[in-house]
Design a protein around this motif. Sequence first.
Motif, PDB file in Angstrom:
ATOM      1  N   ALA B 163     -54.866  27.336 -32.330  1.00 12.34           N
ATOM      2  CA  ALA B 163     -55.022  27.809 -30.953  1.00 12.34           C
ATOM      3  C   ALA B 163     -55.079  26.640 -29.975  1.00 12.34           C
ATOM      4  CB  ALA B 163     -56.285  28.655 -30.842  1.00 12.34           C
ATOM      5  N   GLY B 164     -55.660  25.536 -30.412  1.00 15.18           N
ATOM      6  CA  GLY B 164     -55.734  24.367 -29.550  1.00 15.18           C
ATOM      7  C   GLY B 164     -54.358  23.776 -29.278  1.00 15.18           C
ATOM      8  N   VAL B 165     -53.541  23.757 -30.303  1.00 15.23           N
ATOM      9  CA  VAL B 165     -52.170  23.263 -30.133  1.00 15.23           C
ATOM     10  C   VAL B 165     -51.391  24.175 -29.191  1.00 15.23           C
ATOM     11  CG1 VAL B 165     -49.996  22.818 -31.331  1.00 15.23           C
ATOM     12  CG2 VAL B 165     -52.158  22.208 -32.423  1.00 15.23           C
ATOM     13  N   ASN B 166     -51.506  25.473 -29.446  1.00 14.49           N
ATOM     14  CA  ASN B 166     -50.748  26.433 -28.640  1.00 14.49           C
ATOM     15  C   ASN B 166     -51.153  26.366 -27.174  1.00 14.49           C
ATOM     16  OD1 ASN B 166     -49.736  27.175 -31.091  1.00 14.49           O
ATOM     17  ND2 ASN B 166     -51.017  28.974 -31.306  1.00 14.49           N
ATOM     18  N   GLN B 167     -52.437  26.195 -26.960  1.00 22.10           N
ATOM     19  CA  GLN B 167     -52.935  26.108 -25.591  1.00 22.10           C
ATOM     20  C   GLN B 167     -52.302  24.929 -24.860  1.00 22.10           C
ATOM     21  OE1 GLN B 167     -57.132  25.484 -25.520  1.00 22.10           O
ATOM     22  NE2 GLN B 167     -57.068  24.618 -23.463  1.00 22.10           N
ATOM     23  N   ASN B 168     -52.143  23.852 -25.576  1.00 20.05           N
ATOM     24  CA  ASN B 168     -51.576  22.663 -24.972  1.00 20.05           C
ATOM     25  C   ASN B 168     -50.085  22.836 -24.663  1.00 20.05           C
ATOM     26  OD1 ASN B 168     -52.812  19.908 -24.493  1.00 20.05           O
ATOM     27  ND2 ASN B 168     -50.780  19.403 -25.273  1.00 20.05           N
ATOM     28  N   CYS B 169     -49.346  23.382 -25.614  1.00 17.08           N
ATOM     29  CA  CYS B 169     -47.900  23.545 -25.418  1.00 17.08           C
ATOM     30  C   CYS B 169     -47.610  24.557 -24.308  1.00 17.08           C
ATOM     31  CB  CYS B 169     -47.235  24.005 -26.712  1.00 17.08           C
ATOM     32  SG  CYS B 169     -47.464  22.890 -28.094  1.00 17.08           S
ATOM     33  N   ARG B 170     -48.482  25.536 -24.224  1.00 11.43           N
ATOM     34  CA  ARG B 170     -48.271  26.630 -23.276  1.00 11.43           C
ATOM     35  C   ARG B 170     -48.288  26.153 -21.826  1.00 11.43           C
ATOM     36  NH1 ARG B 170     -52.701  31.443 -22.666  1.00 11.43           N
ATOM     37  NH2 ARG B 170     -51.760  32.475 -20.893  1.00 11.43           N
ATOM     38  N   GLN B 171     -48.952  25.050 -21.576  1.00  8.12           N
ATOM     39  CA  GLN B 171     -49.023  24.551 -20.207  1.00  8.12           C
ATOM     40  C   GLN B 171     -47.651  24.399 -19.577  1.00  8.12           C
ATOM     41  OE1 GLN B 171     -51.741  21.167 -19.398  1.00  8.12           O
ATOM     42  NE2 GLN B 171     -51.985  21.232 -21.594  1.00  8.12           N
ATOM     43  N   CYS B 172     -46.721  23.856 -20.365  1.00  9.74           N
ATOM     44  CA  CYS B 172     -45.370  23.650 -19.825  1.00  9.74           C
ATOM     45  C   CYS B 172     -44.416  24.767 -20.250  1.00  9.74           C
ATOM     46  CB  CYS B 172     -44.816  22.315 -20.298  1.00  9.74           C
ATOM     47  SG  CYS B 172     -45.737  20.911 -19.707  1.00  9.74           S
ATOM     48  N   HIS B 173     -44.548  25.215 -21.485  1.00  9.59           N
ATOM     49  CA  HIS B 173     -43.580  26.174 -22.017  1.00  9.59           C
ATOM     50  C   HIS B 173     -44.087  27.595 -21.814  1.00  9.59           C
ATOM     51  CE1 HIS B 173     -41.286  22.853 -23.748  1.00  9.59           C
ATOM     52  NE2 HIS B 173     -42.443  22.342 -24.128  1.00  9.59           N
ATOM     53  N   MET B 174     -44.305  27.941 -20.568  1.00  9.48           N
ATOM     54  CA  MET B 174     -44.841  29.262 -20.256  1.00  9.48           C
ATOM     55  C   MET B 174     -43.864  30.357 -20.638  1.00  9.48           C
ATOM     56  SD  MET B 174     -46.513  28.618 -16.525  1.00  9.48           S
ATOM     57  CE  MET B 174     -44.975  28.013 -15.848  1.00  9.48           C
ATOM     58  N   ASP B 175     -42.574  30.058 -20.487  1.00  9.79           N
ATOM     59  CA  ASP B 175     -41.573  31.067 -20.794  1.00  9.79           C
ATOM     60  C   ASP B 175     -41.566  31.404 -22.277  1.00  9.79           C
ATOM     61  OD1 ASP B 175     -40.796  28.371 -20.948  1.00  9.79           O
ATOM     62  OD2 ASP B 175     -38.736  28.950 -21.275  1.00  9.79           O
ATOM     63  N   VAL B 176     -41.784  30.385 -23.100  1.00  8.27           N
ATOM     64  CA  VAL B 176     -41.832  30.634 -24.538  1.00  8.27           C
ATOM     65  C   VAL B 176     -43.079  31.439 -24.874  1.00  8.27           C
ATOM     66  CG1 VAL B 176     -42.008  29.550 -26.799  1.00  8.27           C
ATOM     67  CG2 VAL B 176     -40.544  28.538 -25.050  1.00  8.27           C
ATOM     68  N   TRP B 177     -44.177  31.089 -24.234  1.00 13.79           N
ATOM     69  CA  TRP B 177     -45.422  31.796 -24.532  1.00 13.79           C
ATOM     70  C   TRP B 177     -45.313  33.263 -24.140  1.00 13.79           C
ATOM     71  CZ3 TRP B 177     -48.959  30.820 -27.820  1.00 13.79           C
ATOM     72  CH2 TRP B 177     -50.148  31.546 -27.799  1.00 13.79           C
ATOM     73  N   ALA B 178     -44.577  33.538 -23.082  1.00 13.02           N
ATOM     74  CA  ALA B 178     -44.403  34.931 -22.674  1.00 13.02           C
ATOM     75  C   ALA B 178     -43.698  35.728 -23.766  1.00 13.02           C
ATOM     76  CB  ALA B 178     -43.610  34.995 -21.372  1.00 13.02           C
ATOM     77  N   SER B 179     -42.803  35.085 -24.502  1.00 13.76           N
ATOM     78  CA  SER B 179     -42.108  35.785 -25.587  1.00 13.76           C
ATOM     79  C   SER B 179     -43.068  36.248 -26.664  1.00 13.76           C
ATOM     80  CB  SER B 179     -41.054  34.870 -26.228  1.00 13.76           C
ATOM     81  OG  SER B 179     -40.106  34.475 -25.277  1.00 13.76           O
TER      82      SER B 179
END
Lengths: 711, 319
Positions: B163-179
Amino acid sequence: MRFLLAIALPLALLAQGAPIPKEANSSTSRTASKKLRKVRAAKRLAAAPGTMAMPEAAKPAAVTEAAQEPAPQKEAPQKWEVNPEPTGTESVFGGHIDIGARWVTRAGDFNTYRSLVNLSQGTRLTNGQLRLEPQDSRLLDSGLLTMTAWGGDPYNTGRLDLVKRGVYRLNSTYSNIAMFNALPSFANIGRPGSPLFFNQRTMDTRIRNYDNELTLFPGTRIMPYVGFSRNSSYGTGITPLVLPPNEYPLRNVIDWNLYEVRGGIRVELNRFHATVEQGGRRFADDQSVYSTETLAGNRSTPYLGQILSLTNGNQLYRIRGEAEHTKALVTASPWNWLDLSGSFVRSRPKTYSELNQIEKGRIVDPNNPLLLLTGTTDYFFGNATMPHVSGSGAAEARLNSRIRVRESWETDRFHTTGINTLRSIQFFTPTASSTLTFTGGERLEVSRHRQQIEAIWDVSKQLTIRGGHRYEWGRSLMRASTYSQGSRYDRLEMERQGGVFGFVARPVKRVSLLGDLEFIDGIKTYYRTGLYDHTRLRFQTRFELPKNLFFNVNYNRLTNENPNPDVKFWYEADAITGSLQWLPGGGRNTAIIAEYQRSKVRSDIDFLYPLGLFPVASNYRDYAHTGTMLIDLRLPLARRYSGRISAGGSFTTTSGVRPTDYYQPQGRLVLPVTPKMEFFSEYRYFGLSQTIHVFEGFRTHMYMGGVRLLM
Amino acid sequence: MKFRYVPLIAAIAWAGWLAAAPGGQEPAKKDQAPAAASAAKKEYVGSDTCAGCHDEIHTGFKKNAHTILETNKRRGWEGKACESCHGPGSVHAESTSADDILSPKNMTPAAIDQMCLACHKNQQTQVGRIQSGHARNSVACTSCHNVHKTGEEASARQFRRPAGVNQNCRQCHMDVWASFQKPHRHPLPEGAMSCTGCHNPHASFINRNMRLASGQQPGCFQCHSDKRGPFVFEHAPVRNEPCTICHEAHGSANPRMMTRHEVANLCLECHSNIQSPPQATTAGGIAIATHDLRLPRWRNCTACHQKVHGSNVNGAMLR
């Protein structure tokens, strides 16, 4: 009612005399830095146990920057409030464990619910983190054990990190993931949208991954390491036994595992580094497909006036594989202005397969469609090998402090060779039979290469631009279609070339812009839907506004087109995403995070209708709105006592060829009970509805109550 | 014109220019070691001096992996670990002005990378860095990693939790996180997987920064070992195209994360090819006429062709 119980339980316990400490030194907390609050606010949202997508709130960019700055004086947690982070870096032993119970009420299609969510009720260890940092230990400097979702949830993970600086580092990870899939709309041989014939490709398995790596540090220059990993799956399912012109859904037992060992050595010098690794793996796949009852199969009409049936069917697969790989990685900086890197990987996997298949009933001879049989027995032996070599090299030259030039080259080539023998015994009557033997071979060859050169220019401190050229090419030889009029093998080529461009701009301190463009011209491609003339565009912006307000916007676009007259493929996908984060006062009392995405996928391609071979257009459309939102509030319940409440959720609604609505709202309440204990209560909802596949919808309410034990 | 030679020619031209450029190395050297850029005026004062004002950081730093610089003689920064990144601190110690010390806040991404990679460049994770998207887009090390934080806030600890990794990546890759909010997806929102389970954020020499498994195979096969093969009868796209030709790896509204709502569309878009001139050839082959798509049982190709990732027994992938 259960939700009320979940909330009332912690409140009732609180009312039974949990002591409330005196407030002390409140001035200390007032002096805490706002930026530290930002960090904690963002992490508080993410650290909530058992939460799903949305509460893993994105840190704003400024939070990351704030994390780089000198930390202010340590905030004394004197007030009686929710401990956002189990801290205590000075302690030898610490951490937290979250234990709770979940209740689930469910309506709608259970199989779809299990395929998508699969959370069940019961007692769970939802989250745990134990840390050991002994001051003077010969064996250990630090140890960290993290666990999530243990006790029956579909996803369990665990990780153990042990470090003794200058001696060793051991990392172990474990994950146990439920793979349940029984969607009525997938592989449904009934009327589209009808659940009358259930899914004939179902599975209820568990994938377990286990990985260890031990690195030794006999010195700072040479570091040997060894690793071991295991990957396995076991479970049951349904799969069709195909006996043209009929198929019979049978029980399926899936059992495969893969072991891998690897070892290597890393050499680190001041300007040169190399890693050499050798590894090997073994794979075993034992699949069993069987039935004991008489089955009519999927065919509902007679064949040559006869009703086809299967009275006994068995397939036993025994597949074994082995492989070894050799890897060499090199990086070097011979001069300050030049970086070099390269890699070489070689592997040679092999597979040995064996199948025993027995069918009895009224079945059709696969070699003579006019002949009916009472049974067949097949013995199959085969093996395949795939020598595979990859290499890459790259260089970055810094011409001066503002200009960098990067050149990269990659190559990848392999071929698969398979040979097989099939011995088939066909029974015309229980005693009369004939035996046929077939042998054959298969070959697939693939080579792929890529070169790219790019120049990056730091025009100023506020602007960086880059541009370059990419060229990709490859060849492939693959088996042609059985009904192809030409050669047995197709020889294909792939060729693409184009430009890559980008920029990063920071016009003012609180704004950053990033653009990325690839403009590729396709010359040849392997497949009708493969990348041909395509363009990728990405644009990112970040705004940090005053009053702790952050605003980000992303835009992505991919277009691909194959103009060949027999293909006429056109594909377009784009998405625009906006994110708003408001953290007044660093989010100490209030935090609001919201994201929204609008995405589109559109595709058109012509294909030939098999019956009549006339052209038909396949048009795919998918328009999606996706949003997440979280509001996190501090609850000042008493003068010296406060909890936290958060609410929000996510939604996805799509239109197009498969309209779908998926909602996941949730709420959470956390109340401290003692300095070492917090109660939490949580509500979640999952709802799926589909306009066409109505029968796959479900609605689930989920309540959870539990405690966080702090150590 | 053979396009494949364009980058090569350009590379040779660059190399020639580099070799011919007098003193071209000098500015690069200056950029390479920002800490030493103004060493003539500034002097190293040692970490104890830094601790005088930045006690909190100094205390926490003792539990940071970088603290090895403070004690290890071989690395050359004994007793002055702070200044290994921030440069000589004598002027800053006198003025206490933030302008007199190197700070990532005030540096360009390229300069930050140079600072970190001066030590970390020669590591296994950095092989392929030059090809990676993060390096191309000037995403600095400090965009993801924090250096001073300890305990739960330290990157090293945060990145040990998916979850910590995902939280970090999500900052920029919001479009991917939306998927990942779509119904059919990999279990990242549940924290069962992390972005780095499939992607190597530092570098990879295959597209999309994909992690490699067992040598040079795509990271997808790390968990989906049964699709790894080799198979006696290969389905070629599984081998020479990415998995994303059929699957939306992050999330989809379609079952099994497919790129189409029905299996038939997915298969027929390729398996419907007219034999074309060699320069335009694409693979596929026409489905046979008995496949009457008016009947539902023919519209679900994988009900019969169940070993679509490759079969060990049957060329038509029926078993």
